[in-house]
Motif scaffolding. Structure first.
Motif, mmCIF file in Angstrom:
data_model
loop_
_atom_site.group_PDB
_atom_site.id
_atom_site.type_symbol
_atom_site.label_atom_id
_atom_site.label_comp_id
_atom_site.label_asym_id
_atom_site.label_seq_id
_atom_site.Cartn_x
_atom_site.Cartn_y
_atom_site.Cartn_z
ATOM 1 N N MET A 1 -1.687 40.888 -13.629
ATOM 2 C CA MET A 1 -1.185 40.041 -12.727
ATOM 3 C C MET A 1 -0.544 38.467 -12.448
ATOM 4 S SD MET A 1 -3.696 39.774 -9.178
ATOM 5 C CE MET A 1 -4.926 38.735 -9.811
ATOM 6 N N SER A 20 3.661 42.984 -9.527
ATOM 7 C CA SER A 20 2.346 43.855 -8.194
ATOM 8 C C SER A 20 2.046 44.848 -7.764
ATOM 9 C CB SER A 20 3.836 43.106 -7.230
ATOM 10 O OG SER A 20 3.820 43.939 -6.418
ATOM 11 N N GLU A 21 3.126 45.737 -7.974
ATOM 12 C CA GLU A 21 3.019 47.107 -7.685
ATOM 13 C C GLU A 21 2.073 48.089 -9.024
ATOM 14 O OE1 GLU A 21 6.290 49.968 -6.299
ATOM 15 O OE2 GLU A 21 5.208 48.589 -4.783
ATOM 16 N N GLN A 24 -1.236 46.456 -9.140
ATOM 17 C CA GLN A 24 -1.967 47.258 -7.441
ATOM 18 C C GLN A 24 -2.610 48.531 -7.418
ATOM 19 O OE1 GLN A 24 -3.453 46.244 -4.275
ATOM 20 N NE2 GLN A 24 -3.745 48.377 -3.768
ATOM 21 N N THR A 25 -1.706 49.357 -8.434
ATOM 22 C CA THR A 25 -1.995 51.067 -9.302
ATOM 23 C C THR A 25 -3.523 50.481 -9.741
ATOM 24 O OG1 THR A 25 0.216 51.042 -8.740
ATOM 25 C CG2 THR A 25 -1.347 52.602 -9.801
ATOM 26 N N ALA A 33 -5.590 41.009 -6.568
ATOM 27 C CA ALA A 33 -4.006 42.138 -6.465
ATOM 28 C C ALA A 33 -3.545 42.799 -5.020
ATOM 29 C CB ALA A 33 -4.627 42.708 -7.690
ATOM 30 N N ARG A 34 -4.379 42.820 -4.670
ATOM 31 C CA ARG A 34 -3.907 43.167 -3.135
ATOM 32 C C ARG A 34 -3.489 42.265 -2.428
ATOM 33 N NH1 ARG A 34 -9.213 44.408 0.414
ATOM 34 N NH2 ARG A 34 -8.866 46.123 -1.754
ATOM 35 N N TYR A 37 0.231 41.500 -3.802
ATOM 36 C CA TYR A 37 1.276 42.739 -3.205
ATOM 37 C C TYR A 37 1.146 42.275 -2.187
ATOM 38 C CZ TYR A 37 2.175 47.452 -2.418
ATOM 39 O OH TYR A 37 2.905 48.799 -1.882
ATOM 40 N N HIS A 41 5.058 42.045 -1.103
ATOM 41 C CA HIS A 41 5.835 42.714 -0.249
ATOM 42 C C HIS A 41 6.333 42.396 1.187
ATOM 43 C CE1 HIS A 41 4.767 45.569 -3.803
ATOM 44 N NE2 HIS A 41 5.213 46.358 -3.214
ATOM 45 N N ASP A 90 4.010 49.056 4.015
ATOM 46 C CA ASP A 90 4.197 49.015 2.674
ATOM 47 C C ASP A 90 2.954 47.984 2.112
ATOM 48 O OD1 ASP A 90 5.044 51.124 0.856
ATOM 49 O OD2 ASP A 90 6.372 49.535 0.715
ATOM 50 N N VAL A 94 -1.680 48.428 2.461
ATOM 51 C CA VAL A 94 -2.673 47.885 1.313
ATOM 52 C C VAL A 94 -2.969 46.745 2.164
ATOM 53 C CG1 VAL A 94 -2.755 46.097 -0.596
ATOM 54 C CG2 VAL A 94 -1.103 47.793 -0.627
#
Ligand SMILES: [Zn+2]
Ligand SMILES: [Zn+2]
Length: 191
Positions: A1, A20-21, A24-25, A33-34, A37, A41, A90, A94
């Motif tokens: 991150m 960032s994807e 998040q995964t 992380a959220r 993201y 985004h 998107d 999240v």
């Protein structure tokens, strides 16, 4: 991150986006992380929303149609709006309560089609106003859009240049000064 943050600071947007994807995964429940993201985004969603607006102006220029004629977006413009809407969703998937993403969503549905978008935009804005009564920007925006705009016959296009962002004078195209070349109605184009 941290890599994603560093990439963002270097201006390497695609790399930051990819990282960032991944973050998040790997950690869907990690708030940091959220947040990262959502930030990355959202930046993308804002770019795509601006692009959709600009694509419509270009389309008007190219097709040489008047805004008071029956107006239908061309397929490219429709796709640009679809892409922007997907990018906002998107973020909201999240971070469902993300304030700026919800504002952007209200703006996009309203810009795209006022007839169907106005009630949807007002619903989002009223929910935001209820969640944060101290925010003055929201009721201001609601007042701006709740009634059809008289200045532009509620088309959203600048009435002086008919949404083109430029006017032809003495066979020369000049930037429209009323809308700073954006083709957006100065009265109701706030959203
Ligand atoms: Zn207007
Ligand atoms: Zn104009």
């Amino acid at each position: 991150m941290d890599e994603a943050k560093a990439a963002l600071e270097r201006g390497e947007f695609d790399e930051a986006f990819r990282l960032s994807e991944e973050a998040q995964t790997e950690g869907p429940d990690d708030p940091a992380a959220r947040e990262l993201y959502a930030v990355i985004h959202l930046a993308r969603a804002i770019r795509l929303s601006d692009r959709a607006r600009e694509a419509r102006r270009q389309d008007l220029l190219r097709r040489e149609i008047d805004f008071d004629e029956e107006f239908q977006d061309g397929p490219e413009v429709a796709r640009a709006y679809d892409d922007a809407a997907a990018a906002i969703d998107d973020v909201l998937r999240v971070a469902p309560d993300h304030w700026k993403a919800r504002m952007l969503k209200a703006a996009l549905v309203f810009r795209r089609d006022r007839e169907s978008g106005r009630p949807q935009a007002l619903e989002i804005l009223q929910a935001l106003a209820a969640a944060d009564p101290t925010n003055k920007q929201i009721p201001f925006t609601i007042r701006k859009i709740e009634r059809p705009c008289v200045r532009c016959s509620d088309t959203g296009f600048c009435p002086h240049c008919k949404g083109r962002g430029q006017r032809r004078l003495l066979r020369m195209d000049r930037k429209c000064e009323r809308c700073y070349g954006r083709g957006i109605c100065p009265a109701c184009g706030v959203l």
